[in-house]
Design a protein around this motif. Sequence first.
Motif, PDB file in Angstrom:
ATOM      1  N   ALA A   1     130.664  -5.792 148.564  1.00  0.00           N
ATOM      2  CA  ALA A   1     129.285  -5.485 148.967  1.00  0.00           C
ATOM      3  C   ALA A   1     128.685  -6.719 149.615  1.00  0.00           C
ATOM      4  O   ALA A   1     129.050  -7.846 149.279  1.00  0.00           O
ATOM      5  N   ARG A   2     127.798  -6.477 150.553  1.00  0.00           N
ATOM      6  CA  ARG A   2     127.032  -7.557 151.191  1.00  0.00           C
ATOM      7  C   ARG A   2     125.559  -7.223 151.013  1.00  0.00           C
ATOM      8  O   ARG A   2     125.123  -6.139 151.386  1.00  0.00           O
ATOM      9  N   ASN A   3     124.833  -8.169 150.441  1.00  0.00           N
ATOM     10  CA  ASN A   3     123.419  -7.974 150.183  1.00  0.00           C
ATOM     11  C   ASN A   3     122.649  -9.219 150.598  1.00  0.00           C
ATOM     12  O   ASN A   3     123.239 -10.267 150.857  1.00  0.00           O
TER      13      ASN A   3
ATOM     14  N   MET B   1     116.604  -8.273 145.889  1.00  0.00           N
ATOM     15  CA  MET B   1     117.917  -8.075 146.499  1.00  0.00           C
ATOM     16  C   MET B   1     117.860  -6.762 147.264  1.00  0.00           C
ATOM     17  O   MET B   1     117.417  -5.738 146.734  1.00  0.00           O
ATOM     18  N   ASP B   2     118.296  -6.818 148.518  1.00  0.00           N
ATOM     19  CA  ASP B   2     118.336  -5.645 149.384  1.00  0.00           C
ATOM     20  C   ASP B   2     119.763  -5.436 149.867  1.00  0.00           C
ATOM     21  O   ASP B   2     120.488  -6.408 150.091  1.00  0.00           O
ATOM     22  N   GLY B   3     120.133  -4.178 150.033  1.00  0.00           N
ATOM     23  CA  GLY B   3     121.461  -3.890 150.559  1.00  0.00           C
ATOM     24  C   GLY B   3     121.610  -2.434 150.942  1.00  0.00           C
ATOM     25  O   GLY B   3     120.711  -1.615 150.727  1.00  0.00           O
ATOM     26  N   THR B   4     122.747  -2.131 151.517  1.00  0.00           N
ATOM     27  CA  THR B   4     123.048  -0.750 151.888  1.00  0.00           C
ATOM     28  C   THR B   4     123.700  -0.035 150.711  1.00  0.00           C
ATOM     29  O   THR B   4     124.288  -0.664 149.837  1.00  0.00           O
ATOM     30  N   THR B   5     123.597   1.273 150.731  1.00  0.00           N
ATOM     31  CA  THR B   5     124.165   2.087 149.664  1.00  0.00           C
ATOM     32  C   THR B   5     125.187   3.040 150.269  1.00  0.00           C
ATOM     33  O   THR B   5     124.828   4.111 150.777  1.00  0.00           O
TER      34      THR B   5
ATOM     35  N   ARG C   1     116.658  -1.582 147.017  1.00  0.00           N
ATOM     36  CA  ARG C   1     115.923  -2.827 146.809  1.00  0.00           C
ATOM     37  C   ARG C   1     115.620  -2.952 145.325  1.00  0.00           C
ATOM     38  O   ARG C   1     115.133  -2.010 144.705  1.00  0.00           O
TER      39      ARG C   1
ATOM     40  N   HIS D   1     119.670   2.709 151.531  1.00  0.00           N
ATOM     41  CA  HIS D   1     119.274   1.323 151.290  1.00  0.00           C
ATOM     42  C   HIS D   1     118.711   1.211 149.875  1.00  0.00           C
ATOM     43  O   HIS D   1     118.109   2.149 149.374  1.00  0.00           O
TER      44      HIS D   1
END
Length: 179
Positions: free
Chosen positions: A119-121, A140-144, A31, A29
């Motif tokens: 990507a989806r954030n 902004m947060d998202g998966t890596t 941020r 994740h």
Amino acid sequence: MLRFLLVAAIVLVAAIGVVLAYAATRPDHFRVERQARIQAPADRIFPLIADFHSWATWSPYEKLDPAMHRSYSGPQSGKGAVYEWSSDGKAGTGRMEIADASPPSRVEIDLAFTRPFQARNVAAFTLEPDGDATRVSWSMDGTTPFLAKVIGLFVDMDKMVGRDFETGLANLKAATETR
């Protein structure tokens, strides 16, 4: 010479293996967050964030490609407002939808990039009173995924995106403090 090439190939494969193994240990994740103190009330700042039509006045991403195609749907602002863009330049292609809006303190956006990568954030803006000003946070947060972990060893996402957030917040500050 053949022995040298064999040793060089083994060293190269080992180095690649070390890089890939190290990348696998990186967080799943990410941020990115920046803040600014703006000498304006939240109810003056909030409309510029909650209405995608207003982003041209402050968002650094709006200036990446003057020929970028933009479309809007849903409500004018707030929850359900949608902004889609398509660019052959640096801006790529994507879509934003306001998932939640709590005037004048928070806007949460579902952000989907489709090109040059998928990507989806989740992006969020939080506005909090700070004395005679407002503290605005842009995150902004998202998966890596694994490939992003490998790229992240060589490209610092926080610095890259963080600079854009700093520019956007400075523009938002200029747009709201002078009104």
